[in-house]
Write an enzyme that holds these catalytic residues in place. Structure first.
Site, PDB file in Angstrom:
ATOM      1  N   HIS A 115      -7.275  -4.886  10.275  1.00 37.72           N
ATOM      2  CA  HIS A 115      -6.994  -4.674   8.844  1.00 37.72           C
ATOM      3  C   HIS A 115      -5.713  -5.388   8.403  1.00 37.72           C
ATOM      4  O   HIS A 115      -4.820  -5.657   9.209  1.00 37.72           O
ATOM      5  CB  HIS A 115      -6.957  -3.176   8.486  1.00 37.72           C
ATOM      6  CG  HIS A 115      -5.773  -2.413   8.993  1.00 37.72           C
ATOM      7  ND1 HIS A 115      -5.819  -1.079   9.304  1.00 37.72           N
ATOM      8  CD2 HIS A 115      -4.484  -2.777   9.231  1.00 37.72           C
ATOM      9  CE1 HIS A 115      -4.634  -0.664   9.694  1.00 37.72           C
ATOM     10  NE2 HIS A 115      -3.807  -1.682   9.666  1.00 37.72           N
TER      11      HIS A 115
ATOM     12  N   GLU B 299      -9.723  -1.976   5.575  1.00 36.94           N
ATOM     13  CA  GLU B 299     -10.329  -1.741   6.883  1.00 36.94           C
ATOM     14  C   GLU B 299     -11.590  -2.603   7.022  1.00 36.94           C
ATOM     15  O   GLU B 299     -12.088  -3.148   6.027  1.00 36.94           O
ATOM     16  CB  GLU B 299     -10.683  -0.253   7.011  1.00 36.94           C
ATOM     17  CG  GLU B 299      -9.502   0.700   6.818  1.00 36.94           C
ATOM     18  CD  GLU B 299      -8.522   0.726   7.998  1.00 36.94           C
ATOM     19  OE1 GLU B 299      -8.531  -0.210   8.825  1.00 36.94           O
ATOM     20  OE2 GLU B 299      -7.737   1.688   8.083  1.00 36.94           O
TER      21      GLU B 299
ATOM     22  N   ASP C 192       0.811  -1.220   0.000  1.00 37.59           N
ATOM     23  CA  ASP C 192       0.000   0.000   0.000  1.00 37.59           C
ATOM     24  C   ASP C 192       0.844   1.270   0.000  1.00 37.59           C
ATOM     25  O   ASP C 192       2.065   1.223   0.222  1.00 37.59           O
ATOM     26  CB  ASP C 192      -0.961  -0.009   1.200  1.00 37.59           C
ATOM     27  CG  ASP C 192      -0.287  -0.463   2.494  1.00 37.59           C
ATOM     28  OD1 ASP C 192       0.945  -0.387   2.591  1.00 37.59           O
ATOM     29  OD2 ASP C 192      -1.012  -0.885   3.416  1.00 37.59           O
TER      30      ASP C 192
END
Ligand code: PGA
Length: 261
Positions: A138, A143, A67
């Protein structure tokens, strides 16, 4: 999910490093999925040590990070690209062009997400994915409530995550509200996953992920569907596991069984 219970952060990092190093010795051009945060830092320090002192070669290795914050470029000190360069890439001989971190400045982002998925596919898929777990369960920035079928996408950070990540920034208001993250289905495509969890703050999320029901409300519980995941959990993070004795027994006897396969 296999569960390995360890004493502390050092042992967690050492067990994880053993697995990653063994994987690289077996497949020198492995594709690694990498994570940022405190959990894998000790692992990365050990990989640097294995490179520097034991000649572990990263030249053929390809990496994909989970990410990146939307709005932070690679030169921003809190970007995940900067984190990875600083904690790992700058200290090993991985080729910079073989390291992939989503681009938080890409436009349009949606096309970038699709291209990231395609790049993973073109590389032959991820052989070994390293994961941390958030206090809210998460993985990546997936999430609670994220589709278990999600692919790389733009995600909003949950309030707990903004609070937790504020330690890297001047304050919570500085934490970006969105990130590009590999999805849960993208993570489940990895051939093998290692989930690292340490500290009392993770105890509830760890118990829910490992022993709770499979639910998008606890994204890490999706790993229960993955055929080859090992969770390495320290004592504090294991505090709410009900089957801890069994995991310890299984780990003690694992080598006997593996020898016979
Ligand atoms: P941490 O974060 O490793 O810094 O605890 C884990 C995560 O949020 O995924």
């Amino acid at each position: 999910m296999d569960v390995i219970l360890v004493r502390d952060y050092e042992e967690m990092s050492a067990r994880a490093a053993e697995i990653v190093i063994a994987a690289l010795r077996q497949k020198p051009d492995a594709v690694l999925g990498l994570a940022t945060g405190s959990s894998p830092e000790g692992l990365y320090a050990r990989l640097i040590d294995a490179h520097t002192n034991d000649g572990l070669d990263f030249a053929p290795v390809v990496t994909f990070n989970l990410d990146e914050y939307v709005g932070l470029g690679p030169d921003h000190p809190q970007s995940y690209r900067a984190f990875m360069n600083d904690r790992l890439f700058d200290h090993i001989n991985v080729k910079p062009q073989n390291t992939h971190v989503p681009d938080g400045l890409a436009q349009p982002l949606r096309a970038h997400c699709a291209a990231y998925e395609e790049a993973i596919r073109q590389a032959g898929g991820i052989d070994l994915q390293v994961l941390g777990i958030g206090r809210d369960g998460h993985i990546g920035f997936n999430e609670p409530g994220t589709s278990l079928g999600s692919r790389t996408h733009v995600a909003a950070l949950a309030p707990e995550t903004i609070e937790d990540n504020a330690r890297y920034f001047a304050g919570p208001e500085e934490v970006p509200r969105f990130a590009v993250t590999m999805g849960i289905a993208s993570i489940l495509d990895a051939r093998r996953c290692i989930l690292l969890a340490g500290g009392a703050g993770k105890a509830e999320a760890v118990a829910a992920a490992i022993e709770g029901p499979l639910t998008s409300q606890v994204p890490a519980s999706a790993l229960q569907m993955h055929p080859d995941t090992v969770a390495i959990v320290d004592e504090a993070a294991a505090a709410r596991l009900r089957r801890a004795d069994f995991y310890r027994w299984q780990d003690r006897n694992r080598s006997q069984i593996l020898d016979r396969l």
